[in-house]
Design an enzyme around this catalytic site. Structure first.
Site, PDB file in Angstrom:
ATOM      1  N   LYS A  61       0.777  -1.250   0.000  1.00 23.84           N
ATOM      2  CA  LYS A  61       0.000   0.000   0.000  1.00 23.84           C
ATOM      3  C   LYS A  61       0.806   1.297   0.000  1.00 23.84           C
ATOM      4  CE  LYS A  61      -0.343   0.327   5.008  1.00 23.84           C
ATOM      5  NZ  LYS A  61      -1.123   0.706   6.163  1.00 23.84           N
ATOM      6  N   SER A  66      -9.340   1.897  -2.870  1.00 22.18           N
ATOM      7  CA  SER A  66      -8.874   3.160  -2.303  1.00 22.18           C
ATOM      8  C   SER A  66      -9.405   4.331  -3.109  1.00 22.18           C
ATOM      9  CB  SER A  66      -7.346   3.165  -2.342  1.00 22.18           C
ATOM     10  OG  SER A  66      -6.855   4.458  -2.109  1.00 22.18           O
ATOM     11  N   TYR A 116       0.520   2.228  -7.285  1.00 23.27           N
ATOM     12  CA  TYR A 116      -0.376   1.638  -6.280  1.00 23.27           C
ATOM     13  C   TYR A 116      -1.836   1.812  -6.705  1.00 23.27           C
ATOM     14  CZ  TYR A 116      -3.173   1.521  -2.001  1.00 23.27           C
ATOM     15  OH  TYR A 116      -4.159   1.266  -1.082  1.00 23.27           O
ATOM     16  N   LYS A 161      -4.911  -0.978  -7.693  1.00 21.11           N
ATOM     17  CA  LYS A 161      -6.251  -1.044  -7.086  1.00 21.11           C
ATOM     18  C   LYS A 161      -7.317  -0.949  -8.168  1.00 21.11           C
ATOM     19  CE  LYS A 161      -5.306  -1.681  -2.824  1.00 21.11           C
ATOM     20  NZ  LYS A 161      -5.721  -2.886  -2.134  1.00 21.11           N
ATOM     21  N   TYR A 201     -11.744   3.229   0.268  1.00 21.82           N
ATOM     22  CA  TYR A 201     -11.485   3.929   1.526  1.00 21.82           C
ATOM     23  C   TYR A 201     -10.903   5.307   1.242  1.00 21.82           C
ATOM     24  CZ  TYR A 201     -10.779  -1.012   3.078  1.00 21.82           C
ATOM     25  OH  TYR A 201     -10.848  -2.355   3.318  1.00 21.82           O
TER      26      TYR A 201
HETATM   27  P1  NAD Z   1      -1.507  -3.343   6.296  1.00 25.18           P
HETATM   28  O1  NAD Z   1      -0.209  -3.385   5.582  1.00 25.18           O
HETATM   29  O2  NAD Z   1      -1.511  -2.974   7.734  1.00 25.18           O
HETATM   30  O3  NAD Z   1      -2.272  -4.723   6.120  1.00 25.18           O
HETATM   31  C1  NAD Z   1      -2.100  -5.545   4.999  1.00 25.18           C
HETATM   32  C2  NAD Z   1      -1.894  -6.975   5.497  1.00 25.18           C
HETATM   33  O4  NAD Z   1      -1.695  -7.823   4.362  1.00 25.18           O
HETATM   34  C3  NAD Z   1      -0.648  -7.112   6.381  1.00 25.18           C
HETATM   35  O5  NAD Z   1      -0.964  -7.850   7.545  1.00 25.18           O
HETATM   36  C4  NAD Z   1       0.351  -7.871   5.499  1.00 25.18           C
HETATM   37  O6  NAD Z   1       1.224  -8.681   6.254  1.00 25.18           O
HETATM   38  C5  NAD Z   1      -0.585  -8.675   4.619  1.00 25.18           C
HETATM   39  N1  NAD Z   1      -0.001  -9.054   3.328  1.00 25.18           N
HETATM   40  C6  NAD Z   1       0.714  -8.280   2.486  1.00 25.18           C
HETATM   41  N2  NAD Z   1       1.066  -8.986   1.402  1.00 25.18           N
HETATM   42  C7  NAD Z   1       0.538 -10.236   1.556  1.00 25.18           C
HETATM   43  C8  NAD Z   1       0.557 -11.407   0.771  1.00 25.18           C
HETATM   44  N3  NAD Z   1       1.182 -11.449  -0.416  1.00 25.18           N
HETATM   45  N4  NAD Z   1      -0.087 -12.501   1.234  1.00 25.18           N
HETATM   46  C9  NAD Z   1      -0.730 -12.485   2.446  1.00 25.18           C
HETATM   47  N5  NAD Z   1      -0.765 -11.394   3.223  1.00 25.18           N
HETATM   48  C10 NAD Z   1      -0.142 -10.277   2.781  1.00 25.18           C
HETATM   49  O7  NAD Z   1      -2.458  -2.337   5.477  1.00 25.18           O
HETATM   50  P2  NAD Z   1      -3.867  -1.720   5.860  1.00 25.18           P
HETATM   51  O8  NAD Z   1      -3.667  -0.273   6.096  1.00 25.18           O
HETATM   52  O9  NAD Z   1      -4.539  -2.535   6.873  1.00 25.18           O
HETATM   53  O10 NAD Z   1      -4.596  -1.864   4.454  1.00 25.18           O
HETATM   54  C11 NAD Z   1      -5.383  -2.991   4.137  1.00 25.18           C
HETATM   55  C12 NAD Z   1      -5.852  -2.859   2.707  1.00 25.18           C
HETATM   56  O11 NAD Z   1      -6.549  -1.628   2.545  1.00 25.18           O
HETATM   57  C13 NAD Z   1      -4.717  -2.847   1.679  1.00 25.18           C
HETATM   58  O12 NAD Z   1      -5.141  -3.589   0.555  1.00 25.18           O
HETATM   59  C14 NAD Z   1      -4.577  -1.384   1.339  1.00 25.18           C
HETATM   60  O13 NAD Z   1      -4.086  -1.188   0.042  1.00 25.18           O
HETATM   61  C15 NAD Z   1      -6.001  -0.894   1.462  1.00 25.18           C
HETATM   62  N6  NAD Z   1      -6.103   0.537   1.770  1.00 25.18           N
HETATM   63  C16 NAD Z   1      -5.446   1.044   2.851  1.00 25.18           C
HETATM   64  C17 NAD Z   1      -5.512   2.411   3.124  1.00 25.18           C
HETATM   65  C18 NAD Z   1      -4.783   3.008   4.309  1.00 25.18           C
HETATM   66  O14 NAD Z   1      -4.594   4.215   4.338  1.00 25.18           O
HETATM   67  N7  NAD Z   1      -4.378   2.238   5.308  1.00 25.18           N
HETATM   68  C19 NAD Z   1      -6.253   3.258   2.278  1.00 25.18           C
HETATM   69  C20 NAD Z   1      -6.925   2.700   1.190  1.00 25.18           C
HETATM   70  C21 NAD Z   1      -6.840   1.334   0.940  1.00 25.18           C
HETATM   71  C1  UD1 Z   2      -1.837   9.000   0.677  1.00 22.72           C
HETATM   72  C2  UD1 Z   2      -1.568   8.410  -0.676  1.00 22.72           C
HETATM   73  C3  UD1 Z   2      -2.848   7.805  -1.212  1.00 22.72           C
HETATM   74  C4  UD1 Z   2      -3.380   6.744  -0.248  1.00 22.72           C
HETATM   75  C5  UD1 Z   2      -3.577   7.377   1.131  1.00 22.72           C
HETATM   76  C6  UD1 Z   2      -3.965   6.305   2.125  1.00 22.72           C
HETATM   77  C7  UD1 Z   2       0.274   9.741  -1.610  1.00 22.72           C
HETATM   78  C8  UD1 Z   2       0.676  10.734  -2.644  1.00 22.72           C
HETATM   79  N1  UD1 Z   2      -1.035   9.434  -1.556  1.00 22.72           N
HETATM   80  O1  UD1 Z   2      -2.821   9.962   0.501  1.00 22.72           O
HETATM   81  O2  UD1 Z   2      -2.640   7.224  -2.473  1.00 22.72           O
HETATM   82  O3  UD1 Z   2      -4.614   6.228  -0.698  1.00 22.72           O
HETATM   83  O4  UD1 Z   2      -2.346   7.983   1.555  1.00 22.72           O
HETATM   84  O5  UD1 Z   2      -4.405   6.860   3.302  1.00 22.72           O
HETATM   85  O6  UD1 Z   2       1.097   9.213  -0.876  1.00 22.72           O
HETATM   86  N2  UD1 Z   2       1.154  15.436   4.950  1.00 22.72           N
HETATM   87  C9  UD1 Z   2       2.089  16.317   5.475  1.00 22.72           C
HETATM   88  N3  UD1 Z   2       3.185  15.798   6.095  1.00 22.72           N
HETATM   89  C10 UD1 Z   2       3.412  14.463   6.225  1.00 22.72           C
HETATM   90  C11 UD1 Z   2       2.450  13.550   5.677  1.00 22.72           C
HETATM   91  C12 UD1 Z   2       1.348  14.095   5.046  1.00 22.72           C
HETATM   92  O7  UD1 Z   2       1.917  17.540   5.387  1.00 22.72           O
HETATM   93  O8  UD1 Z   2       4.452  14.066   6.792  1.00 22.72           O
HETATM   94  C13 UD1 Z   2      -0.059  15.995   4.300  1.00 22.72           C
HETATM   95  C14 UD1 Z   2      -0.223  15.592   2.845  1.00 22.72           C
HETATM   96  O9  UD1 Z   2       0.390  16.511   2.005  1.00 22.72           O
HETATM   97  C15 UD1 Z   2      -1.761  15.587   2.722  1.00 22.72           C
HETATM   98  C16 UD1 Z   2      -2.254  15.171   4.111  1.00 22.72           C
HETATM   99  O10 UD1 Z   2      -1.171  15.444   4.988  1.00 22.72           O
HETATM  100  O11 UD1 Z   2      -2.229  16.877   2.453  1.00 22.72           O
HETATM  101  C17 UD1 Z   2      -2.608  13.698   4.209  1.00 22.72           C
HETATM  102  O12 UD1 Z   2      -1.500  12.931   3.748  1.00 22.72           O
HETATM  103  P1  UD1 Z   2      -1.495  11.321   3.789  1.00 22.72           P
HETATM  104  O13 UD1 Z   2      -1.847  10.870   5.160  1.00 22.72           O
HETATM  105  O14 UD1 Z   2      -0.202  10.862   3.217  1.00 22.72           O
HETATM  106  O15 UD1 Z   2      -2.719  10.894   2.857  1.00 22.72           O
HETATM  107  P2  UD1 Z   2      -3.011  11.259   1.308  1.00 22.72           P
HETATM  108  O16 UD1 Z   2      -2.087  12.299   0.800  1.00 22.72           O
HETATM  109  O17 UD1 Z   2      -4.455  11.545   1.207  1.00 22.72           O
END
Ligand code: NAD
Ligand code: UD1
Length: 339
Positions: free
Chosen positions: A84, A124, A148, A152, A176
């Site tokens: 991610k 996402s 990334y 997705k 999300y």
């Molecule tokens: P995370 O990294 O905490 O969780 C992902 C889990 O998948 C981990 O436990 C990791 O060990 C496991 N994993 C990775 N590769 C694997 C594989 N090949 N086989 C089996 N397990 C594997 O991430 P998260 O924040 O909990 O995100 C979960 C999902 O949501 C992801 O698909 C991510 O892309 C999506 N997502 C996350 C966010 C965010 O900001 N956290 C935003 C939008 C979408």
């Molecule tokens: C980022 C990802 C997006 C992903 C999302 C997951 C990038 C370019 N985009 O988005 O693809 O789906 O995370 O939650 O990485 N910021 C600061 N200082 C920091 C970190 C962030 O100022 O150290 C600012 C960023 O410029 C932004 C806001 O905080 O305005 C949120 O940032 P972040 O948490 O990284 O999320 P996204 O940018 O929305």
């Protein structure tokens, strides 16, 4: 329902396990622990007072996944497993395509073999790319601007084609927005293994003294205070969206993309201020250059989730900050202290 959860030891997956069990579902976790550890599942077991069964399996390992699927015979799958990190995805794109696309193909193949026809997928808001209008609704064109996001978007397409070709199949593609916050117990939370890329975990590490100051990426955006505005969603609200999506998947066929956000935006400086209030700590920061690829504002139209899933975000900004602070201050080294 019997629910197989890929990536269940991760940040969002672990919170969802709690909610699944609270709703009476039976769970089984598949995780490679690539970005998590069994300690997370031990804590979920402790919180739910029942051991979480799991297999340490990479979802690309078709034989091992097939064995798990044949033994557990799930009614539905929630598919969190994936990579991610946006920046990393442009450095090692093939690995991202492999895990996020080949992994999804392998999973669907294993589901087909046991006749499992329901899946909820972690997509996402990044699939939308640059906003043509805001808030983003699900009809907004998708034009991801990073690898990334491409993975997705492609995985969504794979799931749509699978759902169209598989009689009575249902795929819910949850888009999300910005998940933040931690479990109310402070036993689960986000635990980045490296320097956090995202705002909230970085701010939390500054507050606890692990990092000196926050770099605010730009204050010259077209927003009220010039800093980036995002739609932050509490991870426990997001977890509830998954149980709602399972219910929906159970009563529907076809593929449906659904935003999961609050519809409310906060700027970086508003987040810093709210976090300082919740933690009682100063959050030193400096304004630096914009981060390449960032957009000024991102906001969800959550109407479809409200209507189809009968789901609404309930937690406030203060809940998001207070729970993050409780998690960070009580677990300064994340999950690495125990286990
Ligand atoms: P995370 O990294 O905490 O969780 C992902 C889990 O998948 C981990 O436990 C990791 O060990 C496991 N994993 C990775 N590769 C694997 C594989 N090949 N086989 C089996 N397990 C594997 O991430 P998260 O924040 O909990 O995100 C979960 C999902 O949501 C992801 O698909 C991510 O892309 C999506 N997502 C996350 C966010 C965010 O900001 N956290 C935003 C939008 C979408
Ligand atoms: C980022 C990802 C997006 C992903 C999302 C997951 C990038 C370019 N985009 O988005 O693809 O789906 O995370 O939650 O990485 N910021 C600061 N200082 C920091 C970190 C962030 O100022 O150290 C600012 C960023 O410029 C932004 C806001 O905080 O305005 C949120 O940032 P972040 O948490 O990284 O999320 P996204 O940018 O929305």
């Amino acid at each position: 329902m019997r629910v197989l959860v890929t990536g269940g030891a991760g940040y969002i997956g672990s919170h969802t396990l709690i909610e699944l069990r609270a709703q009476g579902h039976e769970v089984f976790v598949v995780d490679s622990f690539d970005n998590s550890s069994p300690e997370v599942l031990a804590r979920v077991s402790e919180l739910t007072q029942a051991t979480v069964p799991f297999a340490e399996v990479d979802i690309r390992d078709r034989a091992a996944l097939g064995d798990v699927m044949a033994a557990f015979r799930p009614d539905a799958v929630i598919h969190f497993a994936g990579l991610k990190a946006v920046g990393e995805s442009s450095v090692i794109p093939l690995r991202y395509y492999d895990v996020n696309i080949s992994g999804t193909l392998s999973l669907l193949d294993a589901m087909d073999k046991v006749g499992c026809k329901r899946i909820v997928f972690s997509s996402s808001a990044t699939v939308y790319g640059l906003p043509q209008y805001l808030p983003f609704d699900e009809d907004h064109p998708c034009a991801p601007t990073n690898v990334y996001g491409q993975t997705k978007h492609m995985a969504e397409q794979v799931l749509r084609d699978w759902a169209a070709a598989t009689p009575e199949a249902s795929a819910v593609l949850l888009r999300y927005f910005n998940p933040v916050g931690a479990h109310v117990s402070a036993r689960l939370g986000e635990d980045p293994s490296d320097i956090p890329n995202n705002l909230m975990p970085f701010v939390a590490q500054v507050a606890v003294g692990r990092r000196e100051k926050l770099s605010v990426f730009g204050d010259d955006y077209d927003t009220p205070d010039g800093t980036g505005v995002r739609d932050y969603i509490h991870v426990s609200d997001l977890a509830r969206a998954h149980t709602a999506a399972l219910r929906f998947a159970n009563g529907s066929i076809g593929a449906e993309a659904i935003n999961v956000g609050t519809g409310q935006g906060y700027s970086v400086l508003e987040m810093v201020e709210a976090f300082a209030r919740a933690s009682g700590r100063d959050i030193p920061f400096e304004i630096v250059a914009r981060r390449p690829g960032d957009i000024a504002r991102s906001l969800a139209a959550p109407d479809k989730a409200n209507k189809l899933l009968n789901w609404h975000a309930e937690k406030t900004l203060d809940d998001m900050c207070a729970s993050t602070w409780a998690w960070q201050s009580q677990n300064p080294n994340g999950f690495r202290e125990e286990g």
